[in-house]
Design a protein around this motif. Structure first.
Motif, PDB file in Angstrom:
ATOM      1  N   VAL A  10       0.839  -1.195   0.000  1.00  0.00           N
ATOM      2  CA  VAL A  10       0.000   0.000   0.000  1.00  0.00           C
ATOM      3  C   VAL A  10       0.872   1.242   0.000  1.00  0.00           C
ATOM      4  O   VAL A  10       0.572   2.234  -0.677  1.00  0.00           O
ATOM      5  N   HIS A  11       1.988   1.198   0.698  1.00  0.00           N
ATOM      6  CA  HIS A  11       2.882   2.356   0.768  1.00  0.00           C
ATOM      7  C   HIS A  11       3.531   2.636  -0.590  1.00  0.00           C
ATOM      8  O   HIS A  11       3.629   3.788  -1.003  1.00  0.00           O
ATOM      9  N   ARG A  12       3.961   1.612  -1.269  1.00  0.00           N
ATOM     10  CA  ARG A  12       4.572   1.788  -2.590  1.00  0.00           C
ATOM     11  C   ARG A  12       3.539   2.274  -3.600  1.00  0.00           C
ATOM     12  O   ARG A  12       3.848   3.076  -4.482  1.00  0.00           O
ATOM     13  N   MET A  16       3.839   5.703  -5.800  1.00  0.00           N
ATOM     14  CA  MET A  16       3.731   5.746  -7.259  1.00  0.00           C
ATOM     15  C   MET A  16       2.658   6.741  -7.706  1.00  0.00           C
ATOM     16  O   MET A  16       2.832   7.442  -8.713  1.00  0.00           O
ATOM     17  N   LYS A  17       1.553   6.841  -6.982  1.00  0.00           N
ATOM     18  CA  LYS A  17       0.524   7.834  -7.305  1.00  0.00           C
ATOM     19  C   LYS A  17       1.095   9.240  -7.200  1.00  0.00           C
ATOM     20  O   LYS A  17       0.824  10.101  -8.042  1.00  0.00           O
ATOM     21  N   HIS A  18       1.892   9.476  -6.160  1.00  0.00           N
ATOM     22  CA  HIS A  18       2.499  10.786  -5.963  1.00  0.00           C
ATOM     23  C   HIS A  18       3.475  11.107  -7.107  1.00  0.00           C
ATOM     24  O   HIS A  18       3.533  12.244  -7.581  1.00  0.00           O
ATOM     25  N   LEU A  23       2.740  14.347 -13.955  1.00  0.00           N
ATOM     26  CA  LEU A  23       2.527  13.948 -15.341  1.00  0.00           C
ATOM     27  C   LEU A  23       1.049  13.993 -15.704  1.00  0.00           C
ATOM     28  O   LEU A  23       0.664  14.483 -16.767  1.00  0.00           O
ATOM     29  N   LEU A  24       0.201  13.503 -14.823  1.00  0.00           N
ATOM     30  CA  LEU A  24      -1.230  13.468 -15.111  1.00  0.00           C
ATOM     31  C   LEU A  24      -1.835  14.866 -15.160  1.00  0.00           C
ATOM     32  O   LEU A  24      -2.718  15.136 -15.964  1.00  0.00           O
TER      33      LEU A  24
END
Length: 138
Positions: A10-12, A16-18, A23-24
């Protein structure tokens, strides 16, 4: 306790979302390293996003038709006649326009490779697309 098949914690996942937020939101690459960015297309690259190759159209060059036939048929399909090639094209889910173009070829013809088949397909498509001359009265 999570029992799914996730490879990441969950932490990784949050990390990755951060990383992807910039970019998004921006709509363009945010990295400074050029090797991360995809290469632009070259001038002589074949169009791949234009949909299936349709023999007889302006956008279908000989190279594009040959590439599509070679990709679908492979080397093991040759030498063969149109009937065998049609069966292979249908089993590999070829576009209907390509199968129909091969169906219009003479039944007794034999093709040694994808180049010969592409020349016959493009040639027959050009002949059927050419307007017929009206009959002259004598």
């Amino acid at each position: 306790m999570q029992r799914g098949s996730d490879r990441l914690s969950v932490h990784r996942d949050e990390e990755m979302k951060h990383e992807l937020q910039g970019l998004l939101r921006s709509g363009h690459p945010t990295r400074t390293e050029e090797w991360h960015d995809p290469e632009p297309t070259a001038d002589d690259d074949l169009p791949v996003a234009g949909g299936p190759v349709t023999p007889g159209t302006v956008t279908a060059s000989m190279a594009a038709v040959r590439l599509e036939l070679a990709r679908l048929l492979g080397r093991t399909s040759f030498p063969a006649g149109p009937r065998e090639l049609i069966d292979v094209l249908r089993s590999r889910y070829a576009p209907d326009t390509l199968v129909e173009a091969v169906e219009r070829l003479p039944r007794k013809a034999r093709y040694a490779n994808a180049r010969e088949l592409a020349e016959a397909v493009v040639g027959s498509a050009a002949r059927t697309a050419a307007p017929e001359e009206p009959a002259r009265n004598a």
